[in-house]
Scaffold this active site. Structure first.
Site, PDB file in Angstrom:
ATOM      1  N   ASN A   1      25.705 -26.424  -5.191  1.00  0.00           N
ATOM      2  CA  ASN A   1      26.686 -27.502  -5.222  1.00  0.00           C
ATOM      3  C   ASN A   1      27.890 -27.157  -4.358  1.00  0.00           C
ATOM      4  OD1 ASN A   1      29.455 -27.415  -6.830  1.00  0.00           O
ATOM      5  ND2 ASN A   1      28.093 -25.937  -7.835  1.00  0.00           N
TER       6      ASN A   1
ATOM      7  N   PHE B   1      35.581 -29.722  -6.789  1.00  0.00           N
ATOM      8  CA  PHE B   1      36.494 -30.129  -7.867  1.00  0.00           C
ATOM      9  C   PHE B   1      36.732 -31.638  -7.884  1.00  0.00           C
ATOM     10  CE2 PHE B   1      39.052 -25.828  -8.214  1.00  0.00           C
ATOM     11  CZ  PHE B   1      37.975 -25.247  -8.838  1.00  0.00           C
TER      12      PHE B   1
ATOM     13  N   SER C   1      35.708 -20.760  -7.805  1.00  0.00           N
ATOM     14  CA  SER C   1      34.845 -21.772  -7.196  1.00  0.00           C
ATOM     15  C   SER C   1      34.872 -21.599  -5.687  1.00  0.00           C
ATOM     16  CB  SER C   1      35.323 -23.173  -7.571  1.00  0.00           C
ATOM     17  OG  SER C   1      34.999 -23.419  -8.908  1.00  0.00           O
TER      18      SER C   1
ATOM     19  N   ASN D   1      34.146 -23.781  -3.441  1.00  0.00           N
ATOM     20  CA  ASN D   1      34.178 -25.034  -2.681  1.00  0.00           C
ATOM     21  C   ASN D   1      35.578 -25.582  -2.420  1.00  0.00           C
ATOM     22  OD1 ASN D   1      31.285 -25.169  -2.551  1.00  0.00           O
ATOM     23  ND2 ASN D   1      31.352 -25.661  -4.735  1.00  0.00           N
ATOM     24  N   THR D   2      36.596 -24.841  -2.825  1.00  0.00           N
ATOM     25  CA  THR D   2      37.965 -25.183  -2.440  1.00  0.00           C
ATOM     26  C   THR D   2      38.427 -24.050  -1.524  1.00  0.00           C
ATOM     27  OG1 THR D   2      38.395 -26.363  -4.509  1.00  0.00           O
ATOM     28  CG2 THR D   2      40.322 -25.564  -3.312  1.00  0.00           C
TER      29      THR D   2
ATOM     30  N   LYS E   1      37.978 -16.838 -15.059  1.00  0.00           N
ATOM     31  CA  LYS E   1      36.591 -16.952 -14.578  1.00  0.00           C
ATOM     32  C   LYS E   1      36.472 -16.396 -13.168  1.00  0.00           C
ATOM     33  CE  LYS E   1      32.701 -20.110 -14.222  1.00  0.00           C
ATOM     34  NZ  LYS E   1      32.192 -21.436 -14.571  1.00  0.00           N
TER      35      LYS E   1
ATOM     36  N   ASN F   1      30.961 -17.253 -11.868  1.00  0.00           N
ATOM     37  CA  ASN F   1      30.770 -18.553 -11.216  1.00  0.00           C
ATOM     38  C   ASN F   1      29.535 -18.483 -10.300  1.00  0.00           C
ATOM     39  OD1 ASN F   1      31.459 -21.173 -10.142  1.00  0.00           O
ATOM     40  ND2 ASN F   1      33.549 -20.731 -10.798  1.00  0.00           N
TER      41      ASN F   1
HETATM   42  C1  LIG Z   1      26.982 -28.857 -10.256  1.00  0.00           C
HETATM   43  C2  LIG Z   1      27.825 -27.722 -10.701  1.00  0.00           C
HETATM   44  C3  LIG Z   1      29.184 -27.899 -10.823  1.00  0.00           C
HETATM   45  C4  LIG Z   1      29.985 -26.847 -11.254  1.00  0.00           C
HETATM   46  N1  LIG Z   1      31.323 -27.042 -11.388  1.00  0.00           N
HETATM   47  C5  LIG Z   1      32.107 -26.045 -11.870  1.00  0.00           C
HETATM   48  C6  LIG Z   1      33.487 -26.255 -12.075  1.00  0.00           C
HETATM   49  O1  LIG Z   1      34.012 -27.340 -11.865  1.00  0.00           O
HETATM   50  N2  LIG Z   1      34.227 -25.209 -12.537  1.00  0.00           N
HETATM   51  C7  LIG Z   1      33.678 -23.977 -12.823  1.00  0.00           C
HETATM   52  O2  LIG Z   1      34.379 -23.073 -13.258  1.00  0.00           O
HETATM   53  N3  LIG Z   1      32.348 -23.769 -12.647  1.00  0.00           N
HETATM   54  C8  LIG Z   1      31.570 -24.759 -12.186  1.00  0.00           C
HETATM   55  N4  LIG Z   1      30.222 -24.552 -12.014  1.00  0.00           N
HETATM   56  C9  LIG Z   1      29.672 -23.200 -12.267  1.00  0.00           C
HETATM   57  C10 LIG Z   1      29.067 -23.068 -13.660  1.00  0.00           C
HETATM   58  O3  LIG Z   1      30.036 -23.242 -14.656  1.00  0.00           O
HETATM   59  C11 LIG Z   1      28.398 -21.690 -13.828  1.00  0.00           C
HETATM   60  O4  LIG Z   1      29.397 -20.681 -13.746  1.00  0.00           O
HETATM   61  C12 LIG Z   1      27.338 -21.406 -12.775  1.00  0.00           C
HETATM   62  O5  LIG Z   1      26.605 -22.570 -12.484  1.00  0.00           O
HETATM   63  C13 LIG Z   1      26.370 -20.312 -13.193  1.00  0.00           C
HETATM   64  O6  LIG Z   1      25.665 -20.662 -14.370  1.00  0.00           O
HETATM   65  P1  LIG Z   1      24.170 -21.299 -14.344  1.00  0.00           P
HETATM   66  O7  LIG Z   1      23.339 -20.404 -13.475  1.00  0.00           O
HETATM   67  O8  LIG Z   1      23.732 -21.296 -15.774  1.00  0.00           O
HETATM   68  O9  LIG Z   1      24.306 -22.646 -13.789  1.00  0.00           O
HETATM   69  C14 LIG Z   1      29.403 -25.585 -11.574  1.00  0.00           C
HETATM   70  C15 LIG Z   1      28.024 -25.430 -11.464  1.00  0.00           C
HETATM   71  C16 LIG Z   1      27.229 -26.468 -11.042  1.00  0.00           C
HETATM   72  C17 LIG Z   1      25.738 -26.264 -10.940  1.00  0.00           C
END
Ligand SMILES: Cc1cc2nc3c(=O)[nH]c(=O)nc-3n(C[C@H](O)[C@H](O)[C@H](O)COP(=O)(O)O)c2cc1C
Length: 345
Positions: free
Chosen positions: A111, A115, A174, A176-177, A208, A237
């Site tokens: 992704n 934000f 994150s 992406n910023t 985080k 993350n």
């Molecule tokens: C589509 C998407 C959007 C995400 N948006 C955020 C976010 O806004 N803030 C954040 O701290 N992590 C965000 N994450 C990261 C997740 O909270 C998590 O840390 C990461 O996906 C690893 O866990 P997973 O392998 O179980 O997905 C996002 C992940 C995905 C897939």
């Protein structure tokens, strides 16, 4: 009966972001409590972290319910806690679409949402109306992309959302910023953590972090976190690295999550555990797909776990399944609580 395997092929035919939006809309139609019977309460899964009582250690990671629209519903599905956000002070639309990709062959997601969210004010209104479904709600805060003072955005988030959150997460990881992860650097991190502490919130603050860290980073981050009375570190993350992948979308830019993230997130967790020697609670995230993954992460030092991507592949019943699996594990090992298992690797 598990419905998800039946509807999954239809969902997977849709563009990933559309499918996500439809899922949120469908969940929203089931408002309030009683959406689905709450899972039986299992005292041995209860976990006390940062002064909070989590009914079970399986959480929904940030990013699924960015705008705090379906928190009750997700708690009813069996998550012990749900993290809303990332929420920025002002609403913002995020990066141009497409920006969310399923990598089905790899059981992964990429992704670069950036934000996208409706802003803290909108979420605040929803959180104030919360029913009290069992389970805790965290609010993950970040900075607007065009902000001229990012630290001020975090301060604002902590101040503004404290009243409605059980805990707050300062998300500096994150990818992406542009430039956001630089807040993990020593000087910036110290300044940021001092500033958010100065707000004087009575709610625990979690930090985080990214899995893409240099050798000495865990030690330095743990020190700064402890010095500034951060209550827990969420590891981790998404990754900007690219382990070998099979799916055609593997070249997309953004953060990678799901199964291929597992070894990296696990390694990062172990490094944070070594650096902290149990002095600060850790929350394990990244590629957790089943009870074995959750159990391993707990044994490696996580007091709680979170997941997101596996729900895309396994459906919303995943929280209950993992919770049941953890109960079975505890019984098999002759342990009375999750706390007994933390860090026993
Ligand atoms: C589509 C998407 C959007 C995400 N948006 C955020 C976010 O806004 N803030 C954040 O701290 N992590 C965000 N994450 C990261 C997740 O909270 C998590 O840390 C990461 O996906 C690893 O866990 P997973 O392998 O179980 O997905 C996002 C992940 C995905 C897939």
């Amino acid at each position: 009966m598990a419905l998800y395997p039946i509807i999954k092929p239809f969902i997977f035919r849709l563009d990933a972001e559309r499918a996500h939006r439809m899922t949120i809309s469908a969940l929203k139609m089931r408002t309030g409590t009683g959406f689905t019977p709450e899972p039986p309460y299992t005292p041995m899964l209860e976990m006390r972290v940062a002064g909070l009582d989590f009914p079970n250690p399986v959480g929904l990671a940030a990013g699924f319910d960015k705008d705090a629209e379906v928190l009750e519903q997700m708690l009813s599905l069996g998550f012990g806690f749900v993290e809303a956000g990332t929420l920025t002070p002002r609403p913002q639309s995020g990066n141009p679409k497409p920006r969310l990709f399923r990598l089905a062959e790899d059981r992964a997601v990429i992704n670069r949402m950036g934000f996208n969210n409706q802003g803290q004010q909108a979420a605040l209104g929803r959180l104030e109306k919360r029913y009290k479904t069992r389970g805790l709600v965290g609010v993950n805060v970040g900075a607007n992309k065009d902000s001229t003072d990012r630290i001020a955005d975090y301060v604002q988030g902590v101040r503004f959302m404290s009243g409605v959150a059980d805990y707050l997460t300062v998300n500096i990881s994150s990818p992406n910023t542009p430039g956001l992860r630089a807040l993990q650097d020593q000087g910036a991190l110290e300044e940021l953590l001092a500033a958010v502490r100065e707000v004087g919130s009575d709610k625990p603050i979690f930090l985080k972090v990214a899995p893409d860290l240099d050798q000495s980073d865990p030690e330095r981050i743990v020190r700064a976190a402890i010095d500034h009375r951060i209550a827990a570190i969420i590891v981790s993350n998404t990754t900007v690295s690219r382990p070998p992948l099979k799916s055609p979308q593997r070249g997309e830019a953004g953060g990678l999550s799901g199964k291929p993230l597992k070894p990296l997130a696990f390694d990062a967790l172990r490094r944070f555990r070594r650096a902290s020697c149990g002095e600060i609670p850790l929350i394990g995230v990244g590629g957790i797909e089943n009870a074995d993954d959750a159990w391993e992460r707990i044994r490696a030092g996580a007091s709680l776990v979170q997941l997101y991507s596996a729900m895309v592949y396994e459906g919303p019943g995943i929280a209950r399944r993992i919770a049941r699996g953890l109960t079975a594990r505890l019984k098999r090992e002759g342990m009375r609580s999750i706390a007994e298992a933390v860090g026993t690797e």
